[in-house]
Design an enzyme around this catalytic site. Structure first.
Site, PDB file in Angstrom:
ATOM      1  N   ASP A 179     -22.417  23.036  16.359  1.00  0.00           N
ATOM      2  CA  ASP A 179     -20.941  23.664  17.730  1.00  0.00           C
ATOM      3  C   ASP A 179     -22.039  22.043  18.603  1.00  0.00           C
ATOM      4  O   ASP A 179     -22.791  22.061  19.706  1.00  0.00           O
ATOM      5  CB  ASP A 179     -21.781  24.518  18.349  1.00  0.00           C
ATOM      6  CG  ASP A 179     -20.416  23.960  19.631  1.00  0.00           C
ATOM      7  OD1 ASP A 179     -19.778  23.748  20.345  1.00  0.00           O
ATOM      8  OD2 ASP A 179     -20.117  25.739  19.041  1.00  0.00           O
ATOM      9  N   HIS A 180     -20.882  21.481  18.092  1.00  0.00           N
ATOM     10  CA  HIS A 180     -21.483  20.020  19.320  1.00  0.00           C
ATOM     11  C   HIS A 180     -22.291  20.171  20.436  1.00  0.00           C
ATOM     12  O   HIS A 180     -22.499  19.881  20.975  1.00  0.00           O
ATOM     13  CB  HIS A 180     -20.713  18.709  19.000  1.00  0.00           C
ATOM     14  CG  HIS A 180     -19.137  18.651  19.586  1.00  0.00           C
ATOM     15  ND1 HIS A 180     -18.297  18.557  18.747  1.00  0.00           N
ATOM     16  CD2 HIS A 180     -18.675  18.442  20.479  1.00  0.00           C
ATOM     17  CE1 HIS A 180     -16.785  19.243  19.426  1.00  0.00           C
ATOM     18  NE2 HIS A 180     -17.336  18.554  20.895  1.00  0.00           N
ATOM     19  N   HIS A 242     -17.397  26.985  20.642  1.00  0.00           N
ATOM     20  CA  HIS A 242     -17.774  26.373  21.699  1.00  0.00           C
ATOM     21  C   HIS A 242     -17.825  27.762  23.143  1.00  0.00           C
ATOM     22  O   HIS A 242     -18.745  27.613  23.672  1.00  0.00           O
ATOM     23  CB  HIS A 242     -16.915  25.523  22.320  1.00  0.00           C
ATOM     24  CG  HIS A 242     -16.316  24.290  21.045  1.00  0.00           C
ATOM     25  ND1 HIS A 242     -17.753  24.230  20.781  1.00  0.00           N
ATOM     26  CD2 HIS A 242     -15.795  23.321  21.489  1.00  0.00           C
ATOM     27  CE1 HIS A 242     -17.414  23.159  19.853  1.00  0.00           C
ATOM     28  NE2 HIS A 242     -15.763  22.916  20.048  1.00  0.00           N
TER      29      HIS A 242
END
Length: 489
Positions: A179-180, A242
Protein backbone atom coordinates in the site's frame (compact mmCIF):
# COMPACT_ATOMS: atom_id res chain seq x y z
CA UNK A 1 20.39 9.24 9.98
CA UNK A 2 19.72 5.99 8.12
CA UNK A 3 22.67 3.61 8.19
CA UNK A 4 23.79 2.69 4.67
CA UNK A 5 23.84 -1.09 4.39
CA UNK A 6 24.29 -2.64 0.97
CA UNK A 7 21.52 -5.05 -0.02
CA UNK A 8 22.08 -8.10 -2.21
CA UNK A 9 19.26 -9.49 -4.33
CA UNK A 10 17.84 -10.34 -7.73
CA UNK A 11 14.69 -8.31 -8.39
CA UNK A 12 12.39 -9.77 -11.06
CA UNK A 13 9.62 -7.44 -12.26
CA UNK A 14 6.64 -9.01 -14.00
CA UNK A 15 5.24 -6.19 -16.11
CA UNK A 16 8.68 -4.73 -16.67
CA UNK A 17 7.64 -2.55 -19.63
CA UNK A 18 4.52 -1.15 -17.96
CA UNK A 19 3.68 2.31 -16.70
CA UNK A 20 4.25 1.49 -13.02
CA UNK A 21 7.71 0.07 -13.69
CA UNK A 22 8.78 3.04 -15.80
CA UNK A 23 7.30 5.81 -13.65
CA UNK A 24 7.92 4.43 -10.18
CA UNK A 25 9.96 1.25 -9.87
CA UNK A 26 13.04 2.02 -11.95
CA UNK A 27 13.46 5.52 -10.46
CA UNK A 28 13.02 4.02 -6.97
CA UNK A 29 15.67 1.36 -7.61
CA UNK A 30 18.00 4.03 -9.01
CA UNK A 31 17.61 6.17 -5.88
CA UNK A 32 18.59 3.18 -3.74
CA UNK A 33 21.61 2.72 -6.00
CA UNK A 34 22.59 6.40 -5.85
CA UNK A 35 22.39 6.37 -2.03
CA UNK A 36 24.50 3.22 -1.73
CA UNK A 37 21.84 0.74 -0.61
CA UNK A 38 22.42 -1.10 -3.88
CA UNK A 39 25.93 -1.30 -5.32
CA UNK A 40 27.51 -4.12 -7.28
CA UNK A 41 25.67 -7.14 -5.91
CA UNK A 42 22.24 -6.70 -7.39
CA UNK A 43 20.48 -7.41 -10.69
CA UNK A 44 17.04 -6.69 -12.15
CA UNK A 45 15.12 -8.79 -14.66
CA UNK A 46 12.24 -7.19 -16.50
CA UNK A 47 9.62 -9.43 -18.07
CA UNK A 48 6.65 -8.75 -20.34
CA UNK A 49 5.07 -10.19 -23.48
CA UNK A 50 6.75 -7.83 -25.96
CA UNK A 51 10.07 -8.70 -27.57
CA UNK A 52 13.04 -6.58 -26.44
CA UNK A 53 16.78 -7.05 -26.31
CA UNK A 54 18.73 -6.29 -23.16
CA UNK A 55 20.11 -3.20 -24.91
CA UNK A 56 16.69 -1.81 -25.78
CA UNK A 57 15.41 -2.55 -22.30
CA UNK A 58 18.36 -0.71 -20.76
CA UNK A 59 17.60 2.28 -22.99
CA UNK A 60 14.06 2.31 -21.60
CA UNK A 61 15.32 2.15 -18.02
CA UNK A 62 17.86 4.92 -18.72
CA UNK A 63 15.07 7.09 -20.15
CA UNK A 64 12.89 6.50 -17.08
CA UNK A 65 15.58 7.84 -14.71
CA UNK A 66 17.03 10.56 -16.95
CA UNK A 67 15.46 13.43 -15.01
CA UNK A 68 16.81 12.31 -11.62
CA UNK A 69 20.06 10.48 -12.42
CA UNK A 70 23.67 11.57 -12.39
CA UNK A 71 24.56 11.04 -16.05
CA UNK A 72 27.91 9.51 -15.09
CA UNK A 73 26.08 6.76 -13.17
CA UNK A 74 23.44 5.77 -15.71
CA UNK A 75 25.36 3.23 -17.78
CA UNK A 76 26.84 1.50 -14.75
CA UNK A 77 23.37 1.32 -13.20
CA UNK A 78 21.50 -0.02 -16.25
CA UNK A 79 24.19 -2.65 -16.86
CA UNK A 80 22.55 -4.56 -14.00
CA UNK A 81 19.26 -4.81 -15.95
CA UNK A 82 18.22 -7.75 -18.15
CA UNK A 83 15.09 -8.56 -20.11
CA UNK A 84 13.22 -11.67 -21.16
CA UNK A 85 10.00 -11.87 -23.13
CA UNK A 86 7.62 -13.86 -20.98
CA UNK A 87 4.24 -15.56 -21.24
CA UNK A 88 2.99 -16.02 -17.68
CA UNK A 89 0.93 -19.05 -18.71
CA UNK A 90 3.79 -20.82 -20.53
CA UNK A 91 5.93 -23.28 -18.60
CA UNK A 92 8.88 -22.81 -20.95
CA UNK A 93 9.00 -19.09 -20.19
CA UNK A 94 9.71 -19.87 -16.56
CA UNK A 95 12.53 -22.22 -17.51
CA UNK A 96 14.15 -19.39 -19.48
CA UNK A 97 13.68 -17.12 -16.47
CA UNK A 98 15.17 -19.74 -14.16
CA UNK A 99 18.29 -20.15 -16.31
CA UNK A 100 18.87 -16.39 -16.39
CA UNK A 101 18.22 -16.06 -12.65
CA UNK A 102 20.77 -18.75 -11.83
CA UNK A 103 23.29 -17.16 -14.19
CA UNK A 104 22.88 -13.73 -12.61
CA UNK A 105 23.04 -15.24 -9.14
CA UNK A 106 26.55 -16.45 -9.96
CA UNK A 107 27.64 -13.33 -11.86
CA UNK A 108 26.60 -10.85 -9.17
CA UNK A 109 27.07 -13.09 -6.09
CA UNK A 110 23.42 -12.68 -5.07
CA UNK A 111 23.39 -15.48 -2.47
CA UNK A 112 20.10 -16.82 -3.84
CA UNK A 113 18.15 -13.77 -2.57
CA UNK A 114 15.15 -13.17 -4.83
CA UNK A 115 12.39 -10.57 -4.89
CA UNK A 116 9.49 -10.96 -7.32
CA UNK A 117 7.47 -7.81 -8.03
CA UNK A 118 4.09 -8.38 -9.70
CA UNK A 119 3.47 -5.08 -11.52
CA UNK A 120 0.65 -6.35 -13.70
CA UNK A 121 -3.02 -7.29 -13.66
CA UNK A 122 -4.06 -9.25 -10.54
CA UNK A 123 -5.71 -11.88 -12.77
CA UNK A 124 -2.22 -13.27 -13.38
CA UNK A 125 -1.07 -13.39 -9.73
CA UNK A 126 -2.25 -16.95 -9.09
CA UNK A 127 -0.61 -18.35 -12.22
CA UNK A 128 2.70 -16.61 -11.58
CA UNK A 129 2.94 -17.67 -7.95
CA UNK A 130 2.20 -21.31 -8.74
CA UNK A 131 4.70 -21.37 -11.63
CA UNK A 132 7.44 -19.75 -9.56
CA UNK A 133 7.10 -22.68 -7.19
CA UNK A 134 6.64 -25.49 -9.72
CA UNK A 135 9.49 -24.37 -11.97
CA UNK A 136 12.00 -23.96 -9.15
CA UNK A 137 12.52 -20.20 -9.10
CA UNK A 138 11.98 -20.06 -5.33
CA UNK A 139 14.19 -23.07 -4.59
CA UNK A 140 17.28 -21.14 -3.49
CA UNK A 141 19.37 -20.93 -0.34
CA UNK A 142 18.65 -17.24 0.11
CA UNK A 143 15.36 -15.46 0.83
CA UNK A 144 12.38 -15.35 -1.53
CA UNK A 145 9.90 -12.47 -1.27
CA UNK A 146 6.83 -11.57 -3.30
CA UNK A 147 5.74 -7.94 -3.71
CA UNK A 148 2.15 -7.43 -4.83
CA UNK A 149 0.41 -4.27 -5.96
CA UNK A 150 -3.22 -3.62 -5.06
CA UNK A 151 -5.99 -4.48 -5.64
CA UNK A 152 -5.81 -7.66 -3.58
CA UNK A 153 -9.09 -9.16 -4.74
CA UNK A 154 -12.37 -7.32 -5.34
CA UNK A 155 -14.16 -8.70 -2.28
CA UNK A 156 -13.38 -10.99 0.66
CA UNK A 157 -14.08 -14.20 -1.27
CA UNK A 158 -11.79 -13.33 -4.20
CA UNK A 159 -9.10 -12.04 -1.84
CA UNK A 160 -9.23 -15.33 0.08
CA UNK A 161 -8.95 -17.29 -3.16
CA UNK A 162 -5.93 -15.24 -4.23
CA UNK A 163 -4.29 -15.58 -0.84
CA UNK A 164 -4.76 -19.34 -0.89
CA UNK A 165 -3.13 -19.52 -4.34
CA UNK A 166 -0.15 -17.43 -3.25
CA UNK A 167 0.19 -19.64 -0.21
CA UNK A 168 1.15 -22.58 -2.44
CA UNK A 169 4.48 -20.88 -3.18
CA UNK A 170 4.99 -18.31 -0.41
CA UNK A 171 4.23 -18.20 3.29
CA UNK A 172 2.74 -15.12 4.95
CA UNK A 173 6.14 -13.80 6.03
CA UNK A 174 7.30 -13.83 2.39
CA UNK A 175 4.34 -11.90 0.96
CA UNK A 176 4.67 -8.11 0.86
CA UNK A 177 1.31 -6.54 -0.03
CA UNK A 178 2.05 -2.97 -1.05
CA UNK A 179 0.00 0.00 0.00
CA UNK A 180 2.14 2.87 -1.25
CA UNK A 181 0.37 5.27 1.12
CA UNK A 182 2.17 3.48 3.95
CA UNK A 183 5.46 4.40 2.27
CA UNK A 184 4.71 8.12 2.49
CA UNK A 185 6.93 9.98 4.92
CA UNK A 186 4.11 11.77 6.75
CA UNK A 187 2.05 8.58 7.14
CA UNK A 188 5.01 6.88 8.79
CA UNK A 189 5.50 10.04 10.85
CA UNK A 190 2.16 9.37 12.54
CA UNK A 191 3.82 6.75 14.75
CA UNK A 192 6.61 9.15 15.70
CA UNK A 193 4.18 11.97 16.51
CA UNK A 194 2.31 9.66 18.86
CA UNK A 195 4.87 7.37 20.41
CA UNK A 196 7.83 9.76 20.63
CA UNK A 197 5.74 12.44 22.36
CA UNK A 198 4.24 11.34 25.71
CA UNK A 199 2.24 14.59 25.83
CA UNK A 200 0.38 13.64 22.65
CA UNK A 201 -0.03 9.97 23.48
CA UNK A 202 -1.52 10.87 26.89
CA UNK A 203 -4.34 12.71 25.10
CA UNK A 204 -4.84 10.04 22.42
CA UNK A 205 -8.11 8.58 23.70
CA UNK A 206 -11.85 9.11 24.08
CA UNK A 207 -11.45 11.19 27.23
CA UNK A 208 -9.83 14.01 25.28
CA UNK A 209 -10.66 13.58 21.58
CA UNK A 210 -13.99 14.69 20.15
CA UNK A 211 -13.66 13.24 16.66
CA UNK A 212 -11.14 12.03 14.09
CA UNK A 213 -11.22 12.83 10.36
CA UNK A 214 -9.24 11.17 7.58
CA UNK A 215 -9.49 12.74 4.12
CA UNK A 216 -8.07 11.57 0.78
CA UNK A 217 -9.46 14.09 -1.71
CA UNK A 218 -8.47 14.32 -5.39
CA UNK A 219 -9.03 17.14 -7.87
CA UNK A 220 -8.67 14.89 -10.90
CA UNK A 221 -11.32 12.58 -12.31
CA UNK A 222 -10.70 9.02 -13.44
CA UNK A 223 -8.64 10.22 -16.44
CA UNK A 224 -7.53 7.22 -18.57
CA UNK A 225 -8.44 4.72 -15.82
CA UNK A 226 -12.17 4.67 -16.60
CA UNK A 227 -12.24 0.99 -17.59
CA UNK A 228 -10.54 -0.10 -14.37
CA UNK A 229 -12.32 2.37 -12.13
CA UNK A 230 -15.83 1.51 -13.32
CA UNK A 231 -15.26 -2.02 -12.02
CA UNK A 232 -13.73 -0.79 -8.79
CA UNK A 233 -15.06 2.44 -7.30
CA UNK A 234 -13.90 4.58 -4.40
CA UNK A 235 -14.75 2.02 -1.72
CA UNK A 236 -12.52 -0.67 -3.23
CA UNK A 237 -9.91 1.68 -4.69
CA UNK A 238 -9.29 3.88 -1.64
CA UNK A 239 -11.32 2.97 1.45
CA UNK A 240 -10.64 -0.75 1.70
CA UNK A 241 -6.86 -0.30 1.63
CA UNK A 242 -5.43 3.23 1.92
CA UNK A 243 -7.94 4.73 4.34
CA UNK A 244 -8.28 1.74 6.65
CA UNK A 245 -4.50 1.33 6.73
CA UNK A 246 -4.08 4.96 7.78
CA UNK A 247 -6.86 4.58 10.37
CA UNK A 248 -5.23 1.47 11.84
CA UNK A 249 -1.83 3.20 12.17
CA UNK A 250 -3.43 6.31 13.60
CA UNK A 251 -5.57 4.66 16.27
CA UNK A 252 -3.74 1.45 17.21
CA UNK A 253 -2.66 0.95 20.81
CA UNK A 254 0.89 1.59 22.00
CA UNK A 255 3.02 -1.37 20.82
CA UNK A 256 5.49 -3.04 23.16
CA UNK A 257 8.24 -2.33 20.61
CA UNK A 258 8.49 -0.95 17.08
CA UNK A 259 9.08 -4.48 15.82
CA UNK A 260 7.05 -5.29 12.70
CA UNK A 261 5.19 -8.14 14.42
CA UNK A 262 4.13 -5.89 17.32
CA UNK A 263 2.91 -3.09 15.04
CA UNK A 264 1.03 -5.51 12.79
CA UNK A 265 -0.59 -7.12 15.83
CA UNK A 266 -1.80 -3.73 17.11
CA UNK A 267 -3.12 -2.72 13.68
CA UNK A 268 -5.07 -5.98 13.43
CA UNK A 269 -6.45 -5.48 16.94
CA UNK A 270 -7.66 -2.00 15.99
CA UNK A 271 -9.31 -3.22 12.78
CA UNK A 272 -11.06 -5.97 14.74
CA UNK A 273 -12.44 -3.33 17.09
CA UNK A 274 -14.19 -1.43 14.28
CA UNK A 275 -17.93 -2.02 14.32
CA UNK A 276 -19.37 -3.75 11.25
CA UNK A 277 -22.77 -2.07 10.80
CA UNK A 278 -26.05 -3.87 10.38
CA UNK A 279 -27.31 -3.79 6.79
CA UNK A 280 -30.28 -1.56 7.56
CA UNK A 281 -28.10 1.23 9.00
CA UNK A 282 -25.31 1.22 6.39
CA UNK A 283 -26.89 4.12 4.47
CA UNK A 284 -27.04 6.17 7.66
CA UNK A 285 -23.32 5.73 8.20
CA UNK A 286 -21.78 5.60 4.71
CA UNK A 287 -22.50 8.00 1.85
CA UNK A 288 -21.73 7.05 -1.77
CA UNK A 289 -21.28 9.74 -4.39
CA UNK A 290 -20.64 10.14 -8.09
CA UNK A 291 -19.51 13.35 -9.76
CA UNK A 292 -21.66 15.16 -12.25
CA UNK A 293 -20.49 17.78 -14.74
CA UNK A 294 -19.49 21.18 -13.42
CA UNK A 295 -22.43 23.44 -14.34
CA UNK A 296 -20.16 26.35 -15.33
CA UNK A 297 -17.71 24.32 -17.44
CA UNK A 298 -19.27 20.95 -18.35
CA UNK A 299 -16.87 20.35 -21.25
CA UNK A 300 -13.70 20.53 -19.17
CA UNK A 301 -15.18 19.06 -15.99
CA UNK A 302 -17.56 16.48 -17.38
CA UNK A 303 -19.69 13.95 -15.57
CA UNK A 304 -18.23 10.61 -14.56
CA UNK A 305 -20.71 8.87 -16.86
CA UNK A 306 -19.26 10.84 -19.78
CA UNK A 307 -15.68 9.72 -19.11
CA UNK A 308 -13.93 7.41 -21.56
CA UNK A 309 -14.60 3.68 -20.98
CA UNK A 310 -17.29 4.41 -18.37
CA UNK A 311 -20.85 3.15 -18.79
CA UNK A 312 -23.35 6.01 -19.42
CA UNK A 313 -25.60 4.42 -16.78
CA UNK A 314 -22.83 3.57 -14.31
CA UNK A 315 -23.69 3.43 -10.61
CA UNK A 316 -20.04 3.18 -9.56
CA UNK A 317 -19.22 5.49 -6.67
CA UNK A 318 -16.43 8.04 -7.16
CA UNK A 319 -16.82 9.29 -3.59
CA UNK A 320 -17.44 7.76 -0.20
CA UNK A 321 -17.80 9.36 3.21
CA UNK A 322 -18.44 7.39 6.34
CA UNK A 323 -18.56 7.21 10.09
CA UNK A 324 -16.56 4.44 11.70
CA UNK A 325 -16.86 3.52 15.36
CA UNK A 326 -14.76 1.31 17.59
CA UNK A 327 -15.74 -0.72 20.62
CA UNK A 328 -12.21 -0.57 22.06
CA UNK A 329 -11.74 0.96 25.50
CA UNK A 330 -9.57 3.69 23.99
CA UNK A 331 -11.91 4.83 21.20
CA UNK A 332 -15.42 3.85 22.27
CA UNK A 333 -17.72 6.82 21.63
CA UNK A 334 -15.38 8.71 19.29
CA UNK A 335 -16.67 9.08 15.71
CA UNK A 336 -14.01 8.39 13.08
CA UNK A 337 -15.04 10.18 9.90
CA UNK A 338 -13.51 9.23 6.57
CA UNK A 339 -13.95 10.62 3.07
CA UNK A 340 -12.35 10.14 -0.29
CA UNK A 341 -13.41 11.19 -3.74
CA UNK A 342 -12.51 12.36 -7.21
CA UNK A 343 -13.22 15.70 -8.87
CA UNK A 344 -13.34 17.55 -5.55
CA UNK A 345 -12.49 21.20 -5.00
CA UNK A 346 -8.90 20.55 -3.92
CA UNK A 347 -6.32 17.80 -3.68
CA UNK A 348 -5.90 17.13 0.02
CA UNK A 349 -4.75 14.19 2.09
CA UNK A 350 -4.83 14.85 5.79
CA UNK A 351 -5.61 13.59 9.25
CA UNK A 352 -7.52 15.85 11.65
CA UNK A 353 -7.75 15.22 15.39
CA UNK A 354 -10.25 17.54 17.10
CA UNK A 355 -9.98 17.68 20.88
CA UNK A 356 -12.87 18.08 23.30
CA UNK A 357 -13.74 21.37 24.96
CA UNK A 358 -16.04 20.49 27.85
CA UNK A 359 -14.89 23.04 30.42
CA UNK A 360 -16.66 26.34 31.33
CA UNK A 361 -15.63 29.30 29.17
CA UNK A 362 -13.69 31.79 31.34
CA UNK A 363 -13.04 34.36 28.65
CA UNK A 364 -14.94 37.27 27.04
CA UNK A 365 -17.92 36.60 24.82
CA UNK A 366 -16.01 38.50 22.13
CA UNK A 367 -13.41 35.77 22.00
CA UNK A 368 -12.86 34.09 18.66
CA UNK A 369 -12.27 30.46 19.57
CA UNK A 370 -11.51 27.29 17.68
CA UNK A 371 -11.39 23.74 18.89
CA UNK A 372 -7.87 22.55 19.70
CA UNK A 373 -7.01 20.64 16.55
CA UNK A 374 -4.00 18.64 15.40
CA UNK A 375 -3.74 18.46 11.60
CA UNK A 376 -1.28 16.14 9.88
CA UNK A 377 -1.18 17.03 6.20
CA UNK A 378 0.21 14.25 4.04
CA UNK A 379 -0.31 15.88 0.63
CA UNK A 380 0.15 18.10 -1.24
CA UNK A 381 2.12 20.07 1.39
CA UNK A 382 3.56 17.95 4.18
CA UNK A 383 3.05 19.71 7.50
CA UNK A 384 1.92 19.35 11.09
CA UNK A 385 -0.33 22.05 12.57
CA UNK A 386 -1.61 22.48 16.11
CA UNK A 387 -4.44 25.01 16.56
CA UNK A 388 -4.57 26.76 19.93
CA UNK A 389 -6.36 29.72 21.50
CA UNK A 390 -4.25 32.57 22.90
CA UNK A 391 -5.01 35.94 24.54
CA UNK A 392 -5.62 38.93 22.29
CA UNK A 393 -2.92 41.55 23.05
CA UNK A 394 -4.14 44.48 25.12
CA UNK A 395 -6.79 44.99 27.77
CA UNK A 396 -9.48 42.46 28.47
CA UNK A 397 -9.55 38.67 28.41
CA UNK A 398 -10.57 37.92 24.84
CA UNK A 399 -8.87 35.09 22.98
CA UNK A 400 -8.05 34.40 19.35
CA UNK A 401 -6.88 31.30 17.49
CA UNK A 402 -3.27 30.76 16.48
CA UNK A 403 -1.35 27.96 14.80
CA UNK A 404 1.87 26.18 15.60
CA UNK A 405 3.01 24.72 12.31
CA UNK A 406 5.99 22.97 10.83
CA UNK A 407 6.99 24.71 7.62
CA UNK A 408 6.51 22.70 4.43
CA UNK A 409 10.11 23.45 3.44
CA UNK A 410 11.27 21.92 6.72
CA UNK A 411 10.50 18.50 5.30
CA UNK A 412 13.65 16.88 3.91
CA UNK A 413 13.43 17.18 0.14
CA UNK A 414 15.73 14.17 -0.13
CA UNK A 415 13.34 12.02 1.88
CA UNK A 416 12.69 8.75 0.04
CA UNK A 417 9.71 8.47 -2.28
CA UNK A 418 7.07 5.89 -1.34
CA UNK A 419 8.20 3.14 -3.74
CA UNK A 420 11.82 3.65 -2.76
CA UNK A 421 10.85 3.00 0.85
CA UNK A 422 8.71 -0.07 0.17
CA UNK A 423 11.35 -1.69 -2.06
CA UNK A 424 14.08 -0.95 0.47
CA UNK A 425 11.94 -2.33 3.32
CA UNK A 426 11.29 -5.51 1.35
CA UNK A 427 15.00 -5.97 0.63
CA UNK A 428 15.66 -5.59 4.37
CA UNK A 429 12.86 -7.97 5.28
CA UNK A 430 10.93 -5.27 7.17
CA UNK A 431 7.20 -5.84 6.65
CA UNK A 432 6.04 -3.16 9.12
CA UNK A 433 4.42 -0.97 6.48
CA UNK A 434 2.96 -3.75 4.37
CA UNK A 435 -0.48 -5.28 4.82
CA UNK A 436 -0.81 -8.60 6.65
CA UNK A 437 -3.48 -10.98 5.41
CA UNK A 438 -5.50 -10.48 8.60
CA UNK A 439 -5.64 -6.74 7.86
CA UNK A 440 -6.76 -7.39 4.28
CA UNK A 441 -9.47 -9.82 5.37
CA UNK A 442 -10.86 -7.51 8.06
CA UNK A 443 -10.89 -4.57 5.64
CA UNK A 444 -12.78 -6.56 3.01
CA UNK A 445 -15.28 -7.75 5.62
CA UNK A 446 -16.21 -4.13 6.36
CA UNK A 447 -16.19 -3.03 2.70
CA UNK A 448 -18.39 -5.97 1.66
CA UNK A 449 -20.95 -5.09 4.32
CA UNK A 450 -21.12 -1.48 3.08
CA UNK A 451 -21.70 -2.65 -0.50
CA UNK A 452 -24.45 -5.00 0.67
CA UNK A 453 -26.16 -2.17 2.54
CA UNK A 454 -25.95 0.18 -0.44
CA UNK A 455 -27.58 -2.43 -2.68
CA UNK A 456 -30.56 -2.67 -0.32
CA UNK A 457 -31.25 1.04 -0.65
CA UNK A 458 -29.43 2.55 -3.66
CA UNK A 459 -28.57 6.24 -3.63
CA UNK A 460 -29.56 8.27 -6.67
CA UNK A 461 -26.41 9.13 -8.61
CA UNK A 462 -24.76 11.45 -9.63
CA UNK A 463 -25.11 13.59 -6.54
CA UNK A 464 -22.28 16.16 -6.53
CA UNK A 465 -20.80 18.59 -9.05
CA UNK A 466 -17.21 18.36 -10.25
CA UNK A 467 -15.16 20.86 -8.28
CA UNK A 468 -17.39 20.80 -5.21
CA UNK A 469 -16.67 19.44 -1.73
CA UNK A 470 -18.82 16.33 -2.35
CA UNK A 471 -22.41 15.27 -1.69
CA UNK A 472 -24.56 17.30 0.72
CA UNK A 473 -25.35 14.03 2.51
CA UNK A 474 -21.69 13.83 3.60
CA UNK A 475 -22.05 17.17 5.43
CA UNK A 476 -25.29 15.99 6.99
CA UNK A 477 -23.52 12.86 8.26
CA UNK A 478 -21.33 14.99 10.54
CA UNK A 479 -24.00 17.59 11.30
CA UNK A 480 -26.11 14.93 13.03
CA UNK A 481 -23.32 14.61 15.60
CA UNK A 482 -22.74 18.37 15.85
CA UNK A 483 -19.50 18.27 13.81
CA UNK A 484 -18.31 19.69 10.50
CA UNK A 485 -15.67 18.59 8.02
CA UNK A 486 -12.30 20.27 8.23
CA UNK A 487 -12.18 22.46 5.06
CA UNK A 488 -10.52 21.15 1.91
CA UNK A 489 -9.08 24.58 1.08
Amino acid sequence: MTKITEETALITIFGGTGDLANRKLYPAIYRLYAKGFLKENFAVIGTARRQLTDALFRERVASSIASIADKSHIQAFVSHFYYRSHDVTNKESYKVLLDLSNELDTTYHLKGNRVFFLAMAPTFFNEIAIRLKSEGLVATKGYQRLMIEKPFGHDLASAQELNDALGHAFNENQIYRIDHYLGKEMVQNVSAIRFANPMIEALWNNRHISNVQVTLAEELGVEERGGYYDNSGALRDMFQNHILQVVSLLLMDFPLTLDKAEIRAEKVRLLRSLDVPELDVVNNLFVPGQYDANPTDPQTFKAYRSEENVSPTSTTETYVAGKLTSHSDRWNGVPIYIRTGKRLSNKKTNIVIEFKNDRPDLFDDSSEKVANTLVIEIAPNESITLKLNVKVPGLGLATQPTQLQTAADAVDQNAPEAYEKVIHDCLRGDATYFSHWDEVALSWQLADRIYEGWKLSPTELPNYDSGSAGPIAADELLARDGHTWYPLS
